[in-house]
Write an enzyme that holds these catalytic residues in place. Structure first.
Site, PDB file in Angstrom:
ATOM      1  N   ASN A 125       1.457 -26.372 -35.950  1.00  0.00           N
ATOM      2  CA  ASN A 125       1.316 -27.478 -35.007  1.00  0.00           C
ATOM      3  C   ASN A 125       1.228 -28.828 -35.690  1.00  0.00           C
ATOM      4  O   ASN A 125       1.458 -29.856 -35.080  1.00  0.00           O
ATOM      5  CB  ASN A 125       0.080 -27.271 -34.127  1.00  0.00           C
ATOM      6  CG  ASN A 125      -1.158 -26.952 -34.935  1.00  0.00           C
ATOM      7  OD1 ASN A 125      -1.228 -25.916 -35.599  1.00  0.00           O
ATOM      8  ND2 ASN A 125      -2.130 -27.836 -34.919  1.00  0.00           N
ATOM      9  N   CYS A 170     -10.715 -34.430 -36.217  1.00  0.00           N
ATOM     10  CA  CYS A 170     -11.616 -35.531 -36.540  1.00  0.00           C
ATOM     11  C   CYS A 170     -12.953 -35.096 -35.965  1.00  0.00           C
ATOM     12  O   CYS A 170     -13.080 -34.932 -34.759  1.00  0.00           O
ATOM     13  CB  CYS A 170     -11.104 -36.790 -35.846  1.00  0.00           C
ATOM     14  SG  CYS A 170     -12.140 -38.218 -36.093  1.00  0.00           S
ATOM     15  N   HIS A 176      -0.420 -26.080 -21.161  1.00  0.00           N
ATOM     16  CA  HIS A 176      -0.335 -27.545 -21.239  1.00  0.00           C
ATOM     17  C   HIS A 176       0.561 -28.038 -22.367  1.00  0.00           C
ATOM     18  O   HIS A 176       0.822 -29.229 -22.483  1.00  0.00           O
ATOM     19  CB  HIS A 176      -1.729 -28.181 -21.323  1.00  0.00           C
ATOM     20  CG  HIS A 176      -2.451 -28.054 -22.638  1.00  0.00           C
ATOM     21  ND1 HIS A 176      -2.541 -29.087 -23.535  1.00  0.00           N
ATOM     22  CD2 HIS A 176      -3.112 -27.018 -23.197  1.00  0.00           C
ATOM     23  CE1 HIS A 176      -3.245 -28.700 -24.588  1.00  0.00           C
ATOM     24  NE2 HIS A 176      -3.610 -27.443 -24.403  1.00  0.00           N
ATOM     25  N   GLY A 236      -4.954 -21.651 -24.913  1.00  0.00           N
ATOM     26  CA  GLY A 236      -4.615 -21.107 -26.226  1.00  0.00           C
ATOM     27  C   GLY A 236      -5.839 -20.658 -27.011  1.00  0.00           C
ATOM     28  O   GLY A 236      -5.829 -19.600 -27.647  1.00  0.00           O
ATOM     29  N   THR A 237      -6.896 -21.442 -26.963  1.00  0.00           N
ATOM     30  CA  THR A 237      -8.077 -21.113 -27.767  1.00  0.00           C
ATOM     31  C   THR A 237      -8.687 -19.783 -27.328  1.00  0.00           C
ATOM     32  O   THR A 237      -9.009 -18.932 -28.165  1.00  0.00           O
ATOM     33  CB  THR A 237      -9.116 -22.251 -27.668  1.00  0.00           C
ATOM     34  OG1 THR A 237      -8.504 -23.449 -28.169  1.00  0.00           O
ATOM     35  CG2 THR A 237     -10.358 -21.944 -28.470  1.00  0.00           C
TER      36      THR A 237
HETATM   37  C1  LIG Z   1      -0.996 -23.901 -32.781  1.00  0.00           C
HETATM   38  C2  LIG Z   1      -2.087 -24.079 -31.779  1.00  0.00           C
HETATM   39  N1  LIG Z   1      -2.907 -23.066 -31.522  1.00  0.00           N
HETATM   40  C3  LIG Z   1      -3.884 -23.159 -30.598  1.00  0.00           C
HETATM   41  C4  LIG Z   1      -4.116 -24.315 -29.901  1.00  0.00           C
HETATM   42  C5  LIG Z   1      -5.208 -24.380 -28.869  1.00  0.00           C
HETATM   43  O1  LIG Z   1      -4.644 -24.305 -27.566  1.00  0.00           O
HETATM   44  P1  LIG Z   1      -5.434 -24.865 -26.286  1.00  0.00           P
HETATM   45  O2  LIG Z   1      -5.439 -26.356 -26.406  1.00  0.00           O
HETATM   46  O3  LIG Z   1      -4.645 -24.393 -25.109  1.00  0.00           O
HETATM   47  O4  LIG Z   1      -6.795 -24.276 -26.314  1.00  0.00           O
HETATM   48  C6  LIG Z   1      -3.292 -25.424 -30.159  1.00  0.00           C
HETATM   49  C7  LIG Z   1      -3.539 -26.718 -29.477  1.00  0.00           C
HETATM   50  O5  LIG Z   1      -3.288 -27.771 -30.022  1.00  0.00           O
HETATM   51  C8  LIG Z   1      -2.249 -25.298 -31.119  1.00  0.00           C
HETATM   52  O6  LIG Z   1      -1.434 -26.325 -31.400  1.00  0.00           O
END
Ligand SMILES: Cc1ncc(COP(=O)(O)O)c(C=O)c1O
Length: 478
Positions: free
Chosen positions: A154, A411, A204, A69-70
């Site tokens: 999230n 954190c 994941h 996601g990042t």
């Molecule tokens: C809304 C949201 N965006 C982006 C991410 C980042 O995704 P990744 O953990 O696959 O890098 C997360 C992960 O918690 C998320 O909840």
């Protein structure tokens, strides 16, 4: 075994995805190679891309595999920004309370690329109203490069009206990137129908492995790549992760089963190539929320998937939980609920409501954050603030009692940070310090929810006694 109530952080791999992963790791061949082993790997990769595309209502060519996601968000936000700089459009519109991947990517653009970010106000539930976006677009007009918005938050679970937000931006000709990482698997994401330029998802969060995700990029949109090299995908270079994609697809097949192919490529029948391993998951027997169960590969997987769906759904139903179908693999396993009669998401929402009700009874001071309406929040999310204590103290006390939960916010270097999401929603710092997020997913049982509710009053009393820490608390970012 601790009770896992932190599915939004990462959800356990589905047995089918894990089996598909292990099998695919044994396959030799770079999908860019010309020889037959390379072409076999390429077939597995492209079949996986079709399933992932179907799970979000997109076309296979629109799915760009990334490391998660990042990376997807960085590619969507920075890539769209760079692609829209001729002529220069410095403004990026972002609501308060976005994930740090977006916040930090945008702030990097401000520091290094001369971008100007406009943080849009959200309401007390964390929702951006289309009228607020419209007013910002009117004010900043032709200088807006893009809008980036979460599909669902999230931390507090609030679902945005993404369709209306994209329609608003489209009237101004401004592309929208949607962070759908938290929504994926829990809401139907009809990418092509919604009309966003780009959307980020991560494996994941749905029972696939860590380390693979996708930027879904409309065939009508372009982004400037972040990573340069062999041009293996439209806008992302690097040898592609076949095993990761196969495992991602095995989990995505469950999303297709839950929501249908979403108007996408209609390729749900393609199983995780080469997996071919069935077998019931562990969820059904205990009456858990079951996404679970057999892997399945291609045609053979479809058959075994069909066979196990009813059994798992039935067992889950009997135990008071829900079953998100069974075998991954083929679309032939029609009807997701099995004998349990309830969808994964429906069952999850029922468990969430049981948890919310239980917490309210056990600790009447607790304040539910995010949308109190069931239809307005993620089905597995329950987020509260507990007055007079630190969320971290509660987290540690519950951990000692055998429950894995989260404060929801970052954190950094061991120093708790006040949630920027709660700050954006207008929650005071003192209230925000007592935040705790419970997120449910496949495998969660009614008994686990009840056990958490039973353990909460003692943990809360102890956390209140400890009071607020005297440490400096990092002020919230956006
Ligand atoms: C809304 C949201 N965006 C982006 C991410 C980042 O995704 P990744 O953990 O696959 O890098 C997360 C992960 O918690 C998320 O909840």
């Amino acid at each position: 075994m601790p009770v896992y109530l932190d599915h939004a952080a990462t959800t356990p791999m589905l047995p089918g995805a894990r089996a598909a992963y292990v099998d695919a790791l044994g396959v030799v061949g770079n999908p860019s190679s010309i020889h037959s082993q390379g072409q076999q790997a390429k077939r597995m990769l492209e079949e996986s891309r079709e399933v992932v595309a179907a799970s979000v209502g997109a076309e296979p060519i629109e799915v760009i595999f990334t490391s998660g996601g990042t990376e997807s968000i960085n590619l969507g936000v920075k890539g769209l920004y760079w692609a829209r700089q001729s002529p220069a459009r410095p403004v990026v519109l972002v609501p308060g309370g976005e994930h740090h991947a977006t916040v930090d990517a945008v702030e990097w653009l401000v520091r290094h690329e001369g971008a100007e970010v406009v943080w849009l106000p959200v309401d007390a539930l964390g929702r951006l109203h289309p009228a607020v976006l419209e007013a910002a677009l009117e004010r900043h007009g032709a200088s807006v490069a893009l809008v980036s918005v979460l599909w669902a938050n999230n931390e507090v679970g609030t679902i945005q009206d993404v369709r209306a937000l994209v329609a608003t931006a489209s009237r101004f000709g401004v592309p929208v990137h949607v962070d759908a990482v938290a929504a994926y698997g829990y809401l139907p994401l009809e990418f092509d129908a919604v009309g966003a330029a780009a959307m980020s998802i991560s494996a994941h969060k749905i029972g696939g492995p860590v380390g693979i995700g996708a930027l879904v990029l409309s065939r009508r949109s372009s982004v400037e790549p972040l990573i340069h090299g062999g041009n293996q995908q439209r806008v992302r270079s690097g040898t592609q992760d076949v095993a990761g994609a196969v495992a991602f697809a095995a989990a995505a097949a469950e999303v297709v089963r839950e929501f249908g192919a979403g108007g996408g490529a209609g390729s749900a029948g393609v199983g995780a190539a080469g997996a071919g391993r069935g077998g019931a998951g562990s969820a059904g027997a205990s009456g858990a929320v079951g996404w679970a169960a057999g892997a399945g590969g291609g045609g053979a997987g479809a058959a075994s998937g069909a066979g196990t769906a009813g059994a798992v759904g039935g067992a889950a139903g009997a135990g008071g939980g829900v079953g998100w179908a069974a075998g991954a693999g083929g679309g032939a396993a029609a009807g997701s609920a099995g004998a349990g009669g309830e969808s994964f998401v429906g069952g999850l929402a029922a468990l969430r409501d049981r948890l919310i009700e239980g917490v309210r009874e056990a600790v009447p001071e607790a304040v539910l954050r995010g949308d109190p309406e069931a239809s307005g929040r993620l089905p597995g999310n329950a987020h509260f603030t507990f007055p007079g204590c630190e969320g971290d103290s509660l987290l540690f006390l519950l951990d000692l009692a055998g429950f894995s939960v989260s404060t929801g916010s970052a954190c950094q270097a061991g120093v708790p940070e006040i949630s920027h999401v709660l700050t954006a929603m207008g929650v005071s710092d003192d209230e925000a310090r007592g935040a705790l997020r419970f997120t449910l997913g496949h495998g969660t049982t009614p008994a686990e929810v009840d056990a958490l509710v039973a353990a909460l009053p003692a943990a809360y009393a102890a956390a209140r006694k400890a009071g607020f820490s005297t440490r400096e608390v990092t002020p919230a970012a956006r």
